[in-house]
Design an enzyme around this catalytic site. Structure first.
Site, PDB file in Angstrom:
ATOM      1  N   HIS A 188      32.853  35.759  -4.354  1.00 57.11           N
ATOM      2  CA  HIS A 188      32.879  34.308  -4.547  1.00 57.11           C
ATOM      3  C   HIS A 188      32.347  33.927  -5.921  1.00 57.11           C
ATOM      4  O   HIS A 188      31.145  34.002  -6.190  1.00 57.11           O
ATOM      5  CB  HIS A 188      32.064  33.633  -3.428  1.00 57.11           C
TER       6      HIS A 188
ATOM      7  N   GLU B  43      28.854  35.763  -5.549  1.00 58.56           N
ATOM      8  CA  GLU B  43      28.357  36.187  -4.237  1.00 58.56           C
ATOM      9  C   GLU B  43      29.258  37.309  -3.720  1.00 58.56           C
ATOM     10  O   GLU B  43      30.487  37.181  -3.763  1.00 58.56           O
ATOM     11  CB  GLU B  43      28.396  35.013  -3.237  1.00 58.56           C
TER      12      GLU B  43
ATOM     13  N   ASN C 243      27.220  27.373  -1.228  1.00 56.54           N
ATOM     14  CA  ASN C 243      27.923  26.239  -0.632  1.00 56.54           C
ATOM     15  C   ASN C 243      27.288  25.810   0.687  1.00 56.54           C
ATOM     16  O   ASN C 243      27.261  24.627   1.016  1.00 56.54           O
ATOM     17  CB  ASN C 243      29.410  26.571  -0.432  1.00 56.54           C
TER      18      ASN C 243
ATOM     19  N   SER D 261      35.721  29.601  -0.667  1.00 58.80           N
ATOM     20  CA  SER D 261      34.461  28.867  -0.830  1.00 58.80           C
ATOM     21  C   SER D 261      33.649  28.877   0.451  1.00 58.80           C
ATOM     22  O   SER D 261      32.434  28.733   0.416  1.00 58.80           O
ATOM     23  CB  SER D 261      34.739  27.401  -1.152  1.00 58.80           C
TER      24      SER D 261
HETATM   25  N1  3HC Z   1      36.129  28.330 -21.355  1.00 53.33           N
HETATM   26  C1  3HC Z   1      35.440  28.334 -22.504  1.00 53.33           C
HETATM   27  N2  3HC Z   1      34.548  27.377 -22.847  1.00 53.33           N
HETATM   28  C2  3HC Z   1      34.354  26.370 -21.967  1.00 53.33           C
HETATM   29  C3  3HC Z   1      35.034  26.306 -20.730  1.00 53.33           C
HETATM   30  C4  3HC Z   1      35.961  27.337 -20.443  1.00 53.33           C
HETATM   31  N3  3HC Z   1      36.653  27.366 -19.296  1.00 53.33           N
HETATM   32  N4  3HC Z   1      34.609  25.194 -20.078  1.00 53.33           N
HETATM   33  C5  3HC Z   1      33.707  24.583 -20.844  1.00 53.33           C
HETATM   34  N5  3HC Z   1      33.544  25.291 -21.996  1.00 53.33           N
HETATM   35  C6  3HC Z   1      32.663  24.980 -23.114  1.00 53.33           C
HETATM   36  C7  3HC Z   1      32.907  23.589 -23.634  1.00 53.33           C
HETATM   37  O1  3HC Z   1      33.989  23.586 -24.531  1.00 53.33           O
HETATM   38  C8  3HC Z   1      31.614  23.276 -24.316  1.00 53.33           C
HETATM   39  O2  3HC Z   1      31.605  23.847 -25.630  1.00 53.33           O
HETATM   40  P1  3HC Z   1      30.886  23.075 -26.857  1.00 53.33           P
HETATM   41  O3  3HC Z   1      29.421  23.071 -26.472  1.00 53.33           O
HETATM   42  O4  3HC Z   1      31.186  23.933 -28.005  1.00 53.33           O
HETATM   43  O5  3HC Z   1      31.508  21.738 -26.888  1.00 53.33           O
HETATM   44  C9  3HC Z   1      30.576  24.032 -23.490  1.00 53.33           C
HETATM   45  O6  3HC Z   1      31.315  24.959 -22.679  1.00 53.33           O
HETATM   46  C10 3HC Z   1      29.800  23.122 -22.596  1.00 53.33           C
HETATM   47  O7  3HC Z   1      30.682  22.274 -21.901  1.00 53.33           O
HETATM   48  P2  3HC Z   1      30.571  20.714 -21.880  1.00 53.33           P
HETATM   49  O8  3HC Z   1      30.092  20.176 -23.179  1.00 53.33           O
HETATM   50  O9  3HC Z   1      31.876  20.211 -21.350  1.00 53.33           O
HETATM   51  O10 3HC Z   1      29.546  20.326 -20.780  1.00 53.33           O
HETATM   52  P3  3HC Z   1      28.184  20.969 -20.251  1.00 53.33           P
HETATM   53  O11 3HC Z   1      27.223  21.255 -21.331  1.00 53.33           O
HETATM   54  O12 3HC Z   1      27.768  20.065 -19.158  1.00 53.33           O
HETATM   55  O13 3HC Z   1      28.570  22.375 -19.610  1.00 53.33           O
HETATM   56  C11 3HC Z   1      29.115  23.197 -17.443  1.00 53.33           C
HETATM   57  C12 3HC Z   1      29.616  22.509 -18.690  1.00 53.33           C
HETATM   58  C13 3HC Z   1      28.646  24.615 -17.782  1.00 53.33           C
HETATM   59  C14 3HC Z   1      30.297  23.274 -16.484  1.00 53.33           C
HETATM   60  C15 3HC Z   1      27.886  22.391 -16.848  1.00 53.33           C
HETATM   61  O14 3HC Z   1      28.222  21.035 -16.761  1.00 53.33           O
HETATM   62  C16 3HC Z   1      27.483  22.851 -15.483  1.00 53.33           C
HETATM   63  O15 3HC Z   1      26.788  23.836 -15.335  1.00 53.33           O
HETATM   64  N6  3HC Z   1      27.931  22.127 -14.436  1.00 53.33           N
HETATM   65  C17 3HC Z   1      27.709  22.535 -13.064  1.00 53.33           C
HETATM   66  C18 3HC Z   1      28.787  23.525 -12.708  1.00 53.33           C
HETATM   67  C19 3HC Z   1      28.651  24.029 -11.314  1.00 53.33           C
HETATM   68  O16 3HC Z   1      27.750  23.692 -10.581  1.00 53.33           O
HETATM   69  N7  3HC Z   1      29.605  24.888 -10.898  1.00 53.33           N
HETATM   70  C20 3HC Z   1      29.636  25.414  -9.562  1.00 53.33           C
HETATM   71  C21 3HC Z   1      30.408  24.497  -8.689  1.00 53.33           C
HETATM   72  S1  3HC Z   1      30.451  25.056  -7.001  1.00 53.33           S
HETATM   73  C22 3HC Z   1      31.630  26.245  -6.994  1.00 53.33           C
HETATM   74  O17 3HC Z   1      32.291  26.507  -7.949  1.00 53.33           O
HETATM   75  C23 3HC Z   1      31.837  26.958  -5.718  1.00 53.33           C
HETATM   76  C24 3HC Z   1      33.208  26.731  -5.178  1.00 53.33           C
HETATM   77  O18 3HC Z   1      33.333  27.500  -3.998  1.00 53.33           O
HETATM   78  C25 3HC Z   1      33.470  25.282  -4.860  1.00 53.33           C
END
Ligand code: 3HC
Length: 381
Positions: free
Chosen positions: A143, A155, A194, A122
């Site tokens: 990344h 990335e 990040n 990260s």
């Molecule tokens: N596989 C398959 N489907 C999945 C899944 C997975 N791993 N995870 C979630 N889903 C599905 C859910 O089942 C759900 O399906 P449904 O609509 O049929 O119920 C759908 O995706 C949407 O999920 P949720 O209803 O739980 O919630 P959201 O609509 O909020 O979507 C999300 C989830 C896409 C994660 C959204 O909340 C989001 O974009 N959040 C921000 C994520 C983010 O910023 N990530 C980056 C973090 S930083 C990083 O990773 C860098 C590292 O270095 C730290």
């Protein structure tokens, strides 16, 4: 030559939150994958999560070959078995420098000489990790964002010695996964997404430490501006430990202003790491937390935007990426509606500089001081 001619077998090291998702994404587009972790139970858990995820995708009609995808992933514990035939290694082990470098130095003698090594770190500078190997020209950052199966950005980070040929191949590899690649041209802690968020993370911690608002009140407020998750919910989702290690690393490499507060250290020590352990800032034992608090009136979401704009400008000044690539990365990496430069254009540089000076004085942090370009009254082009 097509990337799939050059890369046929991928070894993913680590079967946790990121590793299992990366293995799944690679297998979905036809790569042969070995997914390795240090204990059978970790590998089994990763395979179960892949099965669940593929079942969800199949249910929604996004794929129709869950069994076939699964059959392309070989779960292993033995490192030699995982990497000996691999053309590409993607490391996704815990975010601790010594663990990562140990894994890479073990791989050096086990992998083919032409195998490309990548890290999904990260924050940690790729150049420093590459030194654990004898193939610094074939070593880069790859990344992914959590959850890898849904997030579109990867990335591709150039270490000081990464060859252009390897960079290009990795960009093609990312495209072959159906994802968008953004090149990070200069290796700095946190890369683009990040790093842009680093000062807003420090601001969040300072607000909580000073008791200005609670994490839940902050999340409630931040969700009003169209973010898919509040910042504390997202921290729990990606792992409180990941955030803690990032702050610690930034405090050692960028500025002491990033030193993680005691509250964060205590959470990590007591194993409250967020979604993966069932408890972090929120209780996740019954699924995604419901945010019930009223939005805090004591914080201004614009402040987080402003410190992120400032950091984005600094990245351009350092030659890490162009403004349009930074906007693209932040939007795709965090599912946000706007990137920092798009937001800056609607704000006015004078207002940004004034508020940065105020925040720097209020919280006693140099990291909020305005970038040179902003001080000169400009935005980078
Ligand atoms: N596989 C398959 N489907 C999945 C899944 C997975 N791993 N995870 C979630 N889903 C599905 C859910 O089942 C759900 O399906 P449904 O609509 O049929 O119920 C759908 O995706 C949407 O999920 P949720 O209803 O739980 O919630 P959201 O609509 O909020 O979507 C999300 C989830 C896409 C994660 C959204 O909340 C989001 O974009 N959040 C921000 C994520 C983010 O910023 N990530 C980056 C973090 S930083 C990083 O990773 C860098 C590292 O270095 C730290």
């Amino acid at each position: 030559m097509d990337v799939k001619e050059k890369i046929k077998k991928v070894a993913v090291l680590g079967a946790g939150d990121m590793g299992h998702g990366i293995a799944e994404v690679c297998a979905m587009v036809g790569y042969e994958v070995t997914m390795r972790d240090i204990k059978q139970e970790f590998v089994d858990r990763g395979m179960n999560r892949i099965k669940e995820s593929l079942a969800k995708l199949q249910e929604k009609g996004k794929i129709s070959n869950a069994e076939e995808v699964l059959s392309r992933i070989k779960p292993v514990v033995d490192l030699e078995e995982a990497v000996k035939d691999a053309d590409l290694i993607i490391e996704a082990v815990p975010e601790i420098f010594e663990i990562k470098t140990q894994v890479f130095s073990d791989c050096e003698s086990l992998a083919k000489p032409e195998c490309i090594f990548t890290s999904n770190t990260s924050t940690i500078k790729i150049t420093e990790l590459a030194k654990a190997t004898k193939r610094e020209d074939k070593f880069a950052g790859l990344h992914f964002f959590n959850p890898p199966v849904l997030m579109r950005l990867v990335e591709v980070i150039k270490g000081e010695k990464t060859s252009e040929e390897v960079m290009q191949l990795l960009v093609d590899f990312v495209k072959s996964l159906g994802k968008e690649a953004v090149r990070v041209e200069k290796d700095v802690p946190g890369f683009i997404v990040n790093r842009v968020q680093a000062p807003s993370g420090a601001l969040l911690m300072a607000i909580v430490e000073k008791g200005i608002a609670s994490p839940e009140e902050i999340d409630a407020k931040m969700k009003t501006i169209g973010l898919p998750m509040g910042p504390f919910e997202l921290m729990d989702y990606t792992g409180v430990d990941i955030f803690y290690h990032a702050m610690k690393y930034y405090s050692e490499t960028i500025s002491k202003d990033y030193a993680p507060p005691k509250i964060l250290e205590d959470m990590v020590k007591s194993g409250n790491l967020g979604k993966k352990t069932g408890k972090g800032w929120y209780d996740w034992s019954k699924g995604r937390p419901e945010i019930k608090a009223s939005p805090s009136e004591k914080i201004n979401p614009l402040d987080f935007t402003i410190v992120e704009i400032n950091e984005a400008v600094k990245l351009v000044e350092m030659g890490v990426a162009k403004p349009e690539d930074i906007d693209k990365a932040v939007k795709l990496g965090l599912n946000r509606p706007f990137g920092p430069f798009e937001l800056a254009k609607s704000m006015g540089v004078e207002q940004i500089v004034k508020r940065l000076e105020e925040l720097s004085a209020e919280f006693g942090k140099e990291i909020f001081k305005p970038a040179e370009t902003l001080k000169a009254g400009k935005l980078p082009v």
